[in-house]
Design a protein around this motif. Structure first.
Motif, PDB file in Angstrom:
ATOM      1  N   ILE A 267       0.827  -1.201   0.000  1.00 28.57           N
ATOM      2  CA  ILE A 267       0.000   0.000   0.000  1.00 28.57           C
ATOM      3  C   ILE A 267       0.861   1.250   0.000  1.00 28.57           C
ATOM      4  CG2 ILE A 267      -1.482   1.417   1.458  1.00 28.57           C
ATOM      5  CD1 ILE A 267      -3.210  -0.725   1.914  1.00 28.57           C
ATOM      6  N   THR A 268       1.903   1.256   0.824  1.00 26.96           N
ATOM      7  CA  THR A 268       2.707   2.474   0.893  1.00 26.96           C
ATOM      8  C   THR A 268       3.518   2.666  -0.384  1.00 26.96           C
ATOM      9  OG1 THR A 268       4.309   1.212   2.154  1.00 26.96           O
ATOM     10  CG2 THR A 268       2.872   2.642   3.390  1.00 26.96           C
ATOM     11  N   MET A 269       3.938   1.564  -1.005  1.00 27.79           N
ATOM     12  CA  MET A 269       4.635   1.701  -2.290  1.00 27.79           C
ATOM     13  C   MET A 269       3.760   2.422  -3.302  1.00 27.79           C
ATOM     14  SD  MET A 269       6.703  -1.722  -3.313  1.00 27.79           S
ATOM     15  CE  MET A 269       5.326  -2.775  -3.021  1.00 27.79           C
ATOM     16  N   THR A 270       2.459   2.066  -3.277  1.00 29.35           N
ATOM     17  CA  THR A 270       1.577   2.660  -4.268  1.00 29.35           C
ATOM     18  C   THR A 270       1.267   4.104  -3.935  1.00 29.35           C
ATOM     19  OG1 THR A 270      -0.418   2.049  -3.097  1.00 29.35           O
ATOM     20  CG2 THR A 270       0.485   0.453  -4.640  1.00 29.35           C
ATOM     21  N   GLY A 271       1.443   4.481  -2.669  1.00 31.49           N
ATOM     22  CA  GLY A 271       1.108   5.849  -2.279  1.00 31.49           C
ATOM     23  C   GLY A 271       2.267   6.807  -2.429  1.00 31.49           C
ATOM     24  N   LEU A 272       3.425   6.291  -2.811  1.00 33.54           N
ATOM     25  CA  LEU A 272       4.579   7.177  -2.931  1.00 33.54           C
ATOM     26  C   LEU A 272       4.458   8.058  -4.154  1.00 33.54           C
ATOM     27  CD1 LEU A 272       7.432   4.837  -1.800  1.00 33.54           C
ATOM     28  CD2 LEU A 272       6.291   6.628  -0.535  1.00 33.54           C
ATOM     29  N   LYS A 273       5.108   9.206  -4.047  1.00 34.07           N
ATOM     30  CA  LYS A 273       5.067  10.147  -5.160  1.00 34.07           C
ATOM     31  C   LYS A 273       5.727   9.538  -6.394  1.00 34.07           C
ATOM     32  CE  LYS A 273       7.140  12.692  -1.981  1.00 34.07           C
ATOM     33  NZ  LYS A 273       7.993  13.699  -1.424  1.00 34.07           N
TER      34      LYS A 273
ATOM     35  N   ILE B 173      -1.434   5.094   4.480  1.00 36.70           N
ATOM     36  CA  ILE B 173      -0.698   6.025   3.616  1.00 36.70           C
ATOM     37  C   ILE B 173      -0.126   7.182   4.440  1.00 36.70           C
ATOM     38  CG2 ILE B 173      -0.962   7.703   1.732  1.00 36.70           C
ATOM     39  CD1 ILE B 173      -1.211   5.050   0.546  1.00 36.70           C
ATOM     40  N   LEU B 174      -0.959   7.750   5.329  1.00 38.69           N
ATOM     41  CA  LEU B 174      -0.515   8.903   6.103  1.00 38.69           C
ATOM     42  C   LEU B 174       0.475   8.506   7.187  1.00 38.69           C
ATOM     43  CD1 LEU B 174      -3.949  10.726   6.245  1.00 38.69           C
ATOM     44  CD2 LEU B 174      -1.929  11.428   4.960  1.00 38.69           C
ATOM     45  N   LEU B 175       0.319   7.288   7.708  1.00 37.35           N
ATOM     46  CA  LEU B 175       1.286   6.794   8.686  1.00 37.35           C
ATOM     47  C   LEU B 175       2.671   6.698   8.048  1.00 37.35           C
ATOM     48  CD1 LEU B 175       1.605   5.739  11.565  1.00 37.35           C
ATOM     49  CD2 LEU B 175       0.991   3.476  10.741  1.00 37.35           C
ATOM     50  N   ALA B 176       2.704   6.175   6.827  1.00 37.36           N
ATOM     51  CA  ALA B 176       3.981   6.102   6.111  1.00 37.36           C
ATOM     52  C   ALA B 176       4.541   7.506   5.903  1.00 37.36           C
ATOM     53  CB  ALA B 176       3.810   5.399   4.772  1.00 37.36           C
ATOM     54  N   GLY B 177       3.645   8.456   5.578  1.00 33.07           N
ATOM     55  CA  GLY B 177       4.074   9.840   5.390  1.00 33.07           C
ATOM     56  C   GLY B 177       4.651  10.420   6.672  1.00 33.07           C
ATOM     57  N   LEU B 178       3.938  10.193   7.784  1.00 33.46           N
ATOM     58  CA  LEU B 178       4.393  10.724   9.077  1.00 33.46           C
ATOM     59  C   LEU B 178       5.761  10.161   9.436  1.00 33.46           C
ATOM     60  CD1 LEU B 178       1.146  10.501  11.248  1.00 33.46           C
ATOM     61  CD2 LEU B 178       2.360  12.578  10.598  1.00 33.46           C
ATOM     62  N   GLN B 179       5.930   8.859   9.190  1.00 33.24           N
ATOM     63  CA  GLN B 179       7.197   8.236   9.571  1.00 33.24           C
ATOM     64  C   GLN B 179       8.338   8.682   8.667  1.00 33.24           C
ATOM     65  OE1 GLN B 179       5.768   4.242   9.586  1.00 33.24           O
ATOM     66  NE2 GLN B 179       5.252   4.289  11.773  1.00 33.24           N
ATOM     67  N   GLY B 180       7.971   9.270   7.510  1.00 29.06           N
ATOM     68  CA  GLY B 180       9.006   9.739   6.605  1.00 29.06           C
ATOM     69  C   GLY B 180       9.481  11.164   6.895  1.00 29.06           C
ATOM     70  N   ILE B 181       8.818  11.843   7.847  1.00 29.50           N
ATOM     71  CA  ILE B 181       9.232  13.212   8.163  1.00 29.50           C
ATOM     72  C   ILE B 181      10.449  13.164   9.094  1.00 29.50           C
ATOM     73  CG2 ILE B 181       8.546  15.383   9.235  1.00 29.50           C
ATOM     74  CD1 ILE B 181       5.662  14.728   8.506  1.00 29.50           C
ATOM     75  N   PRO B 182      11.559  13.787   8.700  1.00 34.24           N
ATOM     76  CA  PRO B 182      12.761  13.696   9.524  1.00 34.24           C
ATOM     77  C   PRO B 182      12.549  14.337  10.907  1.00 34.24           C
ATOM     78  CG  PRO B 182      13.219  14.728   7.397  1.00 34.24           C
ATOM     79  CD  PRO B 182      11.748  14.599   7.503  1.00 34.24           C
ATOM     80  N   VAL B 203       5.009  22.071  10.065  1.00 30.62           N
ATOM     81  CA  VAL B 203       5.922  20.996   9.665  1.00 30.62           C
ATOM     82  C   VAL B 203       5.123  19.788   9.151  1.00 30.62           C
ATOM     83  CG1 VAL B 203       7.763  19.422  10.366  1.00 30.62           C
ATOM     84  CG2 VAL B 203       7.675  21.743  11.322  1.00 30.62           C
ATOM     85  N   THR B 204       4.271  19.234  10.019  1.00 28.36           N
ATOM     86  CA  THR B 204       3.592  17.986   9.667  1.00 28.36           C
ATOM     87  C   THR B 204       2.682  18.148   8.454  1.00 28.36           C
ATOM     88  OG1 THR B 204       3.514  17.569  12.046  1.00 28.36           O
ATOM     89  CG2 THR B 204       2.299  16.057  10.637  1.00 28.36           C
ATOM     90  N   LEU B 205       1.730  19.095   8.550  1.00 24.42           N
ATOM     91  CA  LEU B 205       0.729  19.202   7.476  1.00 24.42           C
ATOM     92  C   LEU B 205       1.334  19.527   6.116  1.00 24.42           C
ATOM     93  CD1 LEU B 205      -2.370  20.737   9.321  1.00 24.42           C
ATOM     94  CD2 LEU B 205      -2.023  18.398   8.480  1.00 24.42           C
ATOM     95  N   PRO B 206       2.227  20.516   6.011  1.00 22.06           N
ATOM     96  CA  PRO B 206       2.786  20.775   4.669  1.00 22.06           C
ATOM     97  C   PRO B 206       3.510  19.568   4.089  1.00 22.06           C
ATOM     98  CG  PRO B 206       3.348  22.543   6.189  1.00 22.06           C
ATOM     99  CD  PRO B 206       2.697  21.470   7.010  1.00 22.06           C
ATOM    100  N   LEU B 207       4.231  18.832   4.939  1.00 24.40           N
ATOM    101  CA  LEU B 207       4.987  17.701   4.415  1.00 24.40           C
ATOM    102  C   LEU B 207       4.084  16.532   4.038  1.00 24.40           C
ATOM    103  CD1 LEU B 207       8.158  17.816   6.648  1.00 24.40           C
ATOM    104  CD2 LEU B 207       8.001  18.249   4.201  1.00 24.40           C
ATOM    105  N   LEU B 208       2.845  16.551   4.523  1.00 24.39           N
ATOM    106  CA  LEU B 208       1.918  15.469   4.157  1.00 24.39           C
ATOM    107  C   LEU B 208       1.041  15.830   2.966  1.00 24.39           C
ATOM    108  CD1 LEU B 208       0.630  14.007   7.549  1.00 24.39           C
ATOM    109  CD2 LEU B 208       2.234  12.993   5.948  1.00 24.39           C
ATOM    110  N   THR B 209       1.130  17.081   2.475  1.00 29.30           N
ATOM    111  CA  THR B 209       0.217  17.466   1.388  1.00 29.30           C
ATOM    112  C   THR B 209       0.319  16.567   0.144  1.00 29.30           C
ATOM    113  OG1 THR B 209       1.743  19.236   0.842  1.00 29.30           O
ATOM    114  CG2 THR B 209      -0.274  19.860   2.031  1.00 29.30           C
ATOM    115  N   PRO B 210       1.498  16.059  -0.232  1.00 26.05           N
ATOM    116  CA  PRO B 210       1.503  15.142  -1.385  1.00 26.05           C
ATOM    117  C   PRO B 210       0.689  13.885  -1.113  1.00 26.05           C
ATOM    118  CG  PRO B 210       3.726  15.902  -0.913  1.00 26.05           C
ATOM    119  CD  PRO B 210       2.867  16.355   0.229  1.00 26.05           C
ATOM    120  N   HIS B 211       0.726  13.397   0.139  1.00 31.99           N
ATOM    121  CA  HIS B 211      -0.071  12.215   0.491  1.00 31.99           C
ATOM    122  C   HIS B 211      -1.558  12.544   0.453  1.00 31.99           C
ATOM    123  CE1 HIS B 211       3.925  11.402   2.120  1.00 31.99           C
ATOM    124  NE2 HIS B 211       3.645  10.128   1.924  1.00 31.99           N
ATOM    125  N   PHE B 212      -1.899  13.742   0.926  1.00 34.08           N
ATOM    126  CA  PHE B 212      -3.312  14.132   0.884  1.00 34.08           C
ATOM    127  C   PHE B 212      -3.805  14.243  -0.562  1.00 34.08           C
ATOM    128  CE2 PHE B 212      -2.720  15.759   5.309  1.00 34.08           C
ATOM    129  CZ  PHE B 212      -3.735  15.018   5.892  1.00 34.08           C
TER     130      PHE B 212
END
Lengths: 273, 291
Positions: A267-273, B173-182, B203-212
C-alpha cells in the motif's frame, strides 16, 4: 517520566482502546452472533457473548457452502499465480531488457489503465457472451491475469533496484535470459511478489461485481454472491447468516495477519510520489 | 541478428500482458465508444442513433440526475470523513505506545473484510427496533430514526459504514508519510520556539500534502464508482434515495438490456472522473508542498 506526560499517555491509551472497540465491535458481533441460538441474536442491550456457543450453526453452514468455498479458493489461486507470472515477466522485461518499442509499449499500457473498467465492461460482457463464456469461470480470471498493469508497474520498480553485478555474474556463467529472470532476479523481488499476491488474493476473494454479472448457475457461484443470496433465503436465520459471513472473513483475516508487513508495504509503495 | 534476437526476447516476456491489454481493454474501449452511439441490446445488430443516447440521458432520464446527485452526496461526505479520521488514526498510531500494532490492525481490519459480510452486520445494526445503533442511542435518550428504511437516513447510514470500512487505507498512507518526516525538522522547530500546534501546522501538514493529494485523487475515483455496499445494504432504496451512478448503469445494462445506453452512461462517468482528477492535479500547486 513526569506525571503530566504519564497522564497524556493514559488518555491516549483510553482513546485508542475506545476507537479500537468501535472498529472491532461489528466484527465481534458477527462472530458472537454466529454462535448464538436465534432468540439471543437481537436483544437490547445486545449480548456480546453467547450463553452456550452453538457450533452447529457452522456445521449447518459448511453443509451448504463447500462448493462456493471451493470456487472462491480456485479463482483466487488462478488469479494469484497468473498475475504473479505475467506481471513479473513483463516487469522484468521493462526494467532490465533493451528492445525496440519497449518504452512506447510501457506508456501505452499505463495510459490504457487510466480508463476505468466500467467504460469497457459492457463490450467485454458481450464478447464473452458471444464466445460462450457467460456462466463459466473464465471471465473471472482470464482477463484479469492477462492485464495486471499495476502489478507490472510495481514489479518493474522492484527489478530496477536489483544491482547489475548479480546479472553480470550470471551472464558470465552463461545463463540464458530466462534463466537470469527465473533463478537470479525473481528471488530478489520476493517482498514485492508477496505484496502483489496478498492484494490479488483479497481482490479476488472479496469480488462481488464480477461473479454477480457473469455467473448464473448456483454451483459456480463464489462465496460473497452466495452469501448475498442467502440473505433473502435465510432472512430469519440470522445466526446462520453470520456464521456464513464469518467463514467468508476468516481466511482474509488470516492472510492479512500472516502477510501484514507485505500488505502495508504494498500500500505504501503505491502511495509514494 | 543479435539485436533482432534481444528484441524478440523482450517482446516474448511482455507478450501476455500486451495481448491481454489489447484484447481485454484497448479493443473493448473502442467498441464501447462506438456502442455509446447506438441502440443496442447486445444480441441483435446495433442501430446507429448518433448522440441521442446522450441527449436522452441529459433530457429524459430523471434517474441520471438522481443517481448523479446521490453519488456526489456520498463522495462529498465520505472523502473528508475517511481522510480526516484516517489522519487522526495515523497520528495515534505514530505514537510510541505499547501494542500499537494491535491498534493498527484493529483500525485496518474492516478494510480487508468483504462487503457482503459487512453489509449483513450493519444491516442488522441499523434495524430500527432491535438494532445496536438505536439501542445505543436509546441509552442516551435519543429515539433513533428508521435508518435504512428512511429515505433521509439511509444514505448517511451507508456513508457511516463506508467510512468505518475505508479509513484503514488513508491511515496507512498517512502513517507512512508521518514516519518519513525527519525528526530533525521537529527539533529545529522546537529550538525556534514553535509550540506543538505550530509544529503540526508548519511541519507535519505541509509535508503530508503530497499524500493528501494522492488520497483525494484515489478516493474520488473509487467513491464515484461505489456499488457493493449499496447493493448489499439497500439495493438503492428506499425509493431511489441510495441509488448511485453505477447502480443505474448496472440496471440499464444487465436488467433492461440497454447496452448502448449504458455505454453512454459509462463515458459520461469517465468524463466526470477525468475532469475532476485533472482539476485536482492542476490545483495542486496552490496547496501541495514538495520538500
Amino acid at each position: 517520566m513526569s506525571i503530566g506526560r504519564l497522564s497524556v499517555k493514559a488518555v491516549l491509551y483510553v482513546v485508542m482502546l475506545v476507537l479500537a472497540a468501535a472498529f472491532l465491535l461489528p466484527l465481534v458481533w458477527m462472530l458472537s452472533s454466529s454462535l448464538k441460538p436465534e432468540a439471543q441474536v437481537l436483544t437490547i442491550p445486545p449480548d456480546f457473548f453467547p450463553n452456550h456457543p452453538l457450533w452447529s450453526n457452522y456445521a449447518d453452514v459448511f453443509g451448504r457452502i463447500p462448493v462456493f468455498l471451493f470456487n472462491s479458493v480456485k479463482l483466487a489461486a488462478y488469479n494469484v499465480v497468473g498475475i504473479l507470472v505475467v506481471s513479473s515477466m513483463a516487469g522484468y522485461a521493462f526494467a532490465r531488457l533493451r528492445f525496440a518499442g519497449r518504452d512506447v509499449a510501457f506508456m501505452v499500457l499505463l495510459a490504457t489503465s487510466i480508463i476505468p473498467g466500467i467504460a469497457y465492461l459492457i463490450p467485454q460482457y458481450i464478447v464473452f457472451r458471444q464466445i460462450g463464456w457467460i456462466d463459466t469461470h473464465y471471465p473471472l480470471w482470464v482477463p484479469r491475469v492477462l492485464t495486471p498493469v499495476f502489478a507490472t508497474f510495481l514489479m518493474r520498480q522492484a527489478f530496477k533496484t536489483v544491482p547489475n553485478e548479480l546479472e553480470d555474474a550470471a551472464k558470465i556463467d552463461g545463463a540464458s535470459t530466462f534463466g537470469i529472470y527465473w533463478r537470479i532476479m525473481l528471488p530478489q523481488t520476493k517482498p514485492v511478489l508477496a505484496a502483489i499476491a496478498v492484494f490479488t488474493f483479497l481482490d479476488s476473494w472479496n469480488d462481488l461485481f464480477g461473479p454477480l454479472i457473469y455467473l448464473n448457475s448456483e454451483n459456480l457461484q463464489t462465496l460473497p454472491v452466495a452469501l448475498a443470496q442467502f440473505q433473502g433465503e435465510y432472512f430469519s436465520q440470522l445466526s446462520l447468516l453470520m456464521a456464513g459471513a464469518t467463514v467468508s472473513v476468516v481466511p482474509v483475516i488470516i492472510v492479512f495477519l500472516l502477510a501484514q508487513r507485505y500488505f502495508i508495504q504494498g500500500i505504501t509503495m503505491t502511495g509514494l510520489k | 541478428m543479435a539485436r533482432r534476437r534481444t528484441n524478440l526476447t523482450g517482446w516474448l516476456f511482455i507478450s501476455p500482458i500486451v495481448v491481454g491489454v489489447v484484447a481485454f481493454q484497448f479493443f473493448p474501449i473502442l467498441v464501447s465508444m462506438a456502442a455509446s452511439l447506438t441502440k443496442w441490446d447486445g444480441i441483435s445488430p446495433p442501430e446507429f442513433v448518433g448522440l441521442s443516447n446522450f441527449t436522452d440521458i441529459f433530457t429524459d432520464d430523471p434517474l441520471f440526475y438522481t443517481t448523479l446527485w446521490n453519488t456526489t452526496y456520498f463522495t462529498l461526505a465520505s472523502i473528508p470523513l475517511t481522510v480526516g479520521i484516517g489522519f487522526l488514526l495515523a497520528v495515534l498510531c505514530a505514537q510510541r505506545v505499547r501494542g500499537v500494532s494491535f491498534f493498527r490492525t484493529a483500525f485496518f481490519a474492516p478494510y480487508v473484510t468483504n462487503v457482503v459480510a459487512i453489509g449483513f452486520v450493519w444491516f442488522w445494526f441499523f434495524h430500527p427496533s432491535d438494532g445496536v445503533v438505536n439501542g445505543l442511542l436509546q441509552q442516551v435518550g435519543i429515539h433513533g430514526p428508521e435508518w435504512l428504511s428512511s429515505s433521509t437516513w439511509a444514505m448517511p447510514a451507508v456513508i457511516l459504514v463506508s467510512v468505518w470500512q475505508g479509513v484503514g487505507y488513508p491511515m496507512i498512507i498517512l502513517l507512512a508519510g508521518l514516519q518519513g518526516i525527519p525528526e530533525m525538522l521537529y527539533e529545529s522547530a522546537k529550538i525556534d520556539g514553535a509550540s506543538s500546534f505550530a509544529r503540526v501546522r508548519y511541519v507535519t501538514l505541509p509535508l503530508l500534502t503530497p499524500h493528501f493529494l494522492f488520497l483525494l485523487i484515489t478516493q474520488f475515483i473509487s467513491s464515484f464508482q461505489v456499488f457493493g455496499l449499496i447493493y448489499v445494504m439497500t439495493k438503492g432504496g428506499p425509493g431511489h434515495s441510495t441509488s448511485v451512478y453505477i447502480y443505474n448503469l448496472y440496471e440499464n445494462a444487465f436488467a433492461y438490456g440497454k447496452m448502448g445506453y449504458a455505454c453512454a452512461l459509462a463515458w459520461i462517468l469517465f468524463a466526470v472522473i477525468a475532469s475532476v482528477t485533472y482539476a485536482q492535479w492542476k490545483l495542486q500547486n496552490r496547496w501541495v508542498f514538495y520538500a
